[in-house]
Design an enzyme around this catalytic site. Structure first.
Site, PDB file in Angstrom:
ATOM      1  N   LYS A 107       0.712  -1.161  -0.045  1.00  0.00           N
ATOM      2  CA  LYS A 107      -0.103  -0.046  -0.132  1.00  0.00           C
ATOM      3  C   LYS A 107       0.725   1.190   0.095  1.00  0.00           C
ATOM      4  O   LYS A 107       0.310   2.115  -0.418  1.00  0.00           O
ATOM      5  CB  LYS A 107      -1.002   0.071   1.163  1.00  0.00           C
TER       6      LYS A 107
HETATM    7  C1  PLP Z   1      -4.569  -4.295   1.624  1.00  0.00           C
HETATM    8  C2  PLP Z   1      -3.640  -5.877   1.456  1.00  0.00           C
HETATM    9  C3  PLP Z   1      -4.204  -6.844   0.737  1.00  0.00           C
HETATM   10  C4  PLP Z   1      -5.396  -6.874  -0.208  1.00  0.00           C
HETATM   11  O1  PLP Z   1      -5.363  -6.057  -1.261  1.00  0.00           O
HETATM   12  P1  PLP Z   1      -6.597  -5.464  -2.068  1.00  0.00           P
HETATM   13  O2  PLP Z   1      -5.898  -4.482  -2.921  1.00  0.00           O
HETATM   14  O3  PLP Z   1      -7.470  -5.002  -1.155  1.00  0.00           O
HETATM   15  O4  PLP Z   1      -7.075  -6.852  -2.664  1.00  0.00           O
HETATM   16  C5  PLP Z   1      -3.383  -8.257   0.729  1.00  0.00           C
HETATM   17  N1  PLP Z   1      -2.281  -8.210   1.555  1.00  0.00           N
HETATM   18  C6  PLP Z   1      -1.880  -7.199   2.249  1.00  0.00           C
HETATM   19  C7  PLP Z   1      -0.822  -7.486   3.213  1.00  0.00           C
HETATM   20  C8  PLP Z   1      -2.450  -6.049   2.271  1.00  0.00           C
HETATM   21  O5  PLP Z   1      -2.300  -4.948   3.236  1.00  0.00           O
END
Ligand code: PLP
Length: 431
Positions: A107
Site C-alpha cells: 500500500k
Molecule cells: C490490503 C492488503 C491486501 C489486499 O489487497 P486488495 O488490493 O485490497 O485486494 C493483501 N495483503 C496485504 C498485506 C494487504 O495489506
C-alpha cells in the site's frame, strides 16, 4: 483524461476532481475513459529500464495529459523511492516483493503516489485538505507515512482502541507533524461510521475540504500497475507464459494488474488468491456475486466480505462472466492451509512468506501448467505478522527489519475520543 463513474458511464470528471472526491457523487467508482496500449517494442526494451523509469512510462499513459512532464517525473521518482524485486522461491515460482517501502506493505506505492498527486493539485489553489482514514491496522500506517510532511494536507487516522497490534499502532501514532491519530473507544466499524458521517455532514463540508484515501481513489489503485510491468521486466523466464497470483481483499491490487494487461503487458492469466473470504471465488465458479459478512483469518488484510473494487472488474469486462473467467482463476485457503504453506516453503526453500503471500504462492503451486511460470505478489513483510509466522516457523526465526524496529522506539501520541459523532465533529470544527 476524463473519468466516468461505474454507476453512470456518461459522467465525465477531471483527474483533479476524481482524486479530491475519491468516490463519485452517485456512489460509483471512477474509471479512466480509455486505456492506452504500449507498442510491442516497449516490451522488448523494458528489461533495460529501472523500476522508476518503468513507473514513469506507465504513469505517462494514465496521467500524462493532466500533469506536466517534469512535474510527473519528479512525482513518480519521489513516490517510488524503493525497489520491488523479483526473487526466486523455487524452479518456476517467483516472489514479487512489494514490502521494501516505509511501512513494509504494497500500500506504500499507492499511498505515496496519491499524497504527491493530491499535493500537486492543491499547490495550484492553495487549499488545505483533510484526509480522514479509518483503519483496522495496515491502511492507516501506509496512508500516514505516505502523506507525512506533504504540504497542504492534514491526515486524521481513526483507529479502534486496543484492537490494532503494537507494531501497527506505532506506525501511525509516533509520526507527529501533519499526522494526528484518534484513538476511538469502539470498533473498526465505529471508526468507519464516524468518517462516513463526516463526509455527509453539510456544516463540516461547508467549512473544510474532506477526502478519503482508500483504494477506491484512482490515484491509489492505478499506480499499482507500475509493479506488474516491473515483474515482467525482471522475470528471468521470458520464454514461458506468465501467470500472476494476487492475494486479494478489496481487489484494488488485482484490478491494477488487469489494467496492465489491457495496456498490452504480456500476462497470460491471473489468479485471485483468497483466504476463507471466498465471495469472488464463488462468483468465478458460479457467475453469482453474493456479498456476505467477512470472517476473521490470519491473513487479516484480506478479510473482506464485499470487495469494493469488484465493480471495476465487472465494468472492465462489461459484466461478462465468461470474459472474466478467461483471465482470472480463483483459489481459497483456510488458516491451516496458510500455516502449512508458510512452514513448507520455509523448510524446503528457505523463503519466509507472510500469510497473504502464502495464499499467492500456494495457488501457483497448485495451478501452474507446463510451459507456465508464476509470480505471486508478496504484499507485506512477514515481520508485520510476527506472532502468526513465529508460531509456524519457531521463535526468533522472523528477523525484524530496522525500519520496523525504528517505529517501535517512537513515542505514541494520540487523542482519545468516544464513538459518538458529536465528539468527532467537535474535534473537526476546532481545526
Ligand atoms: C490490503 C492488503 C491486501 C489486499 O489487497 P486488495 O488490493 O485490497 O485486494 C493483501 N495483503 C496485504 C498485506 C494487504 O495489506
Amino acid at each position: 483524461m476524463r473519468y466516468y463513474s461505474t454507476n453512470n458511464t456518461d459522467t465525465r470528471v477531471t483527474l483533479e476532481h476524481a482524486v479530491i472526491k475519491g468516490l463519485a457523487e452517485d456512489n460509483g467508482l471512477y474509471m479512466p475513459e480509455f486505456i492506452d496500449k504500449f507498442d510491442k517494442s516497449f516490451f522488448e526494451e523494458i528489461g533495460n529500464l529501472s523500476f522508476q523509469e518503468i513507473a514513469f512510462e506507465v504513469a505517462k499513459k494514465f496521467f500524462g495529459d493532466d500533469v506536466e512532464y517534469d512535474e510527473l517525473k519528479a512525482l513518480v521518482y519521489d513516490a517510488i523511492n524503493f525497489d520491488c524485486p523479483v526473487i526466486a522461491v523455487n524452479d518456476n515460482i517467483y516472489s514479487l516483493e512489494l514490502f521494501h517501502g516505509p511501512t513494509l506493505a504494497f500500500k506504500d506505492v499507492g499511498a505515496r503516489f496519491m499524497a504527491r498527486l493530491l499535493a500537486y493539485f492543491l499547490k495550484q489553489n492553495d487549499e488545505i485538505v483533510h484526509v480522514l482514514v479509518a483503519t483496522s491496522g495496515d491502511t492507516g500506517s501506509a496512508v500516514a507515512n505516505g502523506f507525512l510532511d506533504v504540504e497542504g494536507i492534514q491526515v486524521h487516522v481513526l483507529y479502534p482502541k486496543g484492537k490494532v497490534s503494537a507494531i501497527q499502532e506505532s506506525q501511525f501514532t509516533t509520526l507527529g507533524q501533519n499526522i494526528t491519530s484518534l484513538e476511538i473507544d469502539g470498533t473498526f466499524d465505529d471508526c468507519q461510521r464516524l468518517v462516513k458521517s463526516a463526509f455527509l455532514d453539510e456544516q463540516l463540508n461547508g467549512r473544510l475540504t474532506l477526502t478519503s484515501a482508500n483504494s477506491i481513489n484512482v490515484a491509489r489503485f492505478l499506480p499499482q500497475a507500475f509493479y506488474y510491468f516491473n515483474a515482467f521486466a525482471r522475470n528471468p523466464q521470458k520464454d514461458k507464459n506468465l501467470v500472476i497470483s494476487v492475494p486479494s481483499g478489496n481487489f484494488g491490487n488485482l484490478t491494477a494488474g488487469l489494467f496492465a494487461k489491457r495496456m498490452g503487458l504480456p500476462i497470460s492469466r491471473f489468479i485471485a488468491a483468497n483466504n476463507r473470504n471466498d465471495i469472488v471465488y464463488n462468483y468465478l465458479k458460479t457467475g453469482k456475486y453474493a456479498p456476505k459478512a467477512s470472517v476473521q483469518t490470519i491473513a487479516n488484510a484480506m478479510d473482506v466480505g464485499d470487495p469494493s473494487n469488484f465493480v471495476r472488474i465487472l465494468d472492465l469486462y462489461e459484466h461478462s462472466h465468461s470474459r472474466i473467467t478467461a483471465h482470472i482463476e480463483g483459489y481459497t485457503y483456510t488458516d491451516q492451509q496458510i500455516r502449512d504453506t508458510i512452514k513448507h516453503v520455509y523448510q524446503k526453500h528457505n523463503y519466509l512468506l507472510d500469510p497473504h503471500g502464502a495464499c499467492g504462492y500456494q495457488s501457483l503451486q497448485e495451478g501452474l501448467k507446463e510451459n507456465e511460470t508464476g509470480i505471486f505478489l508478496e504484499t507485506a513483510h512477514p515481520a508485520k505478522f510476527t506472532e502468526t509466522v513465529e508460531e509456524v516457523v519457531g521463535k526468533g526465526n522472523v528477523p525484524i527489519p530496522e525500519k520496523l524496529a525504528e517505529f517501535m522506539k517512537g513515542k505514541k501520541k494520540s487523542i482519545a475520543l468516544s464513538n459518538e459523532f458529536n465528539e468527532f465533529k467537535e474535534y473537526l470544527n476546532k481545526l
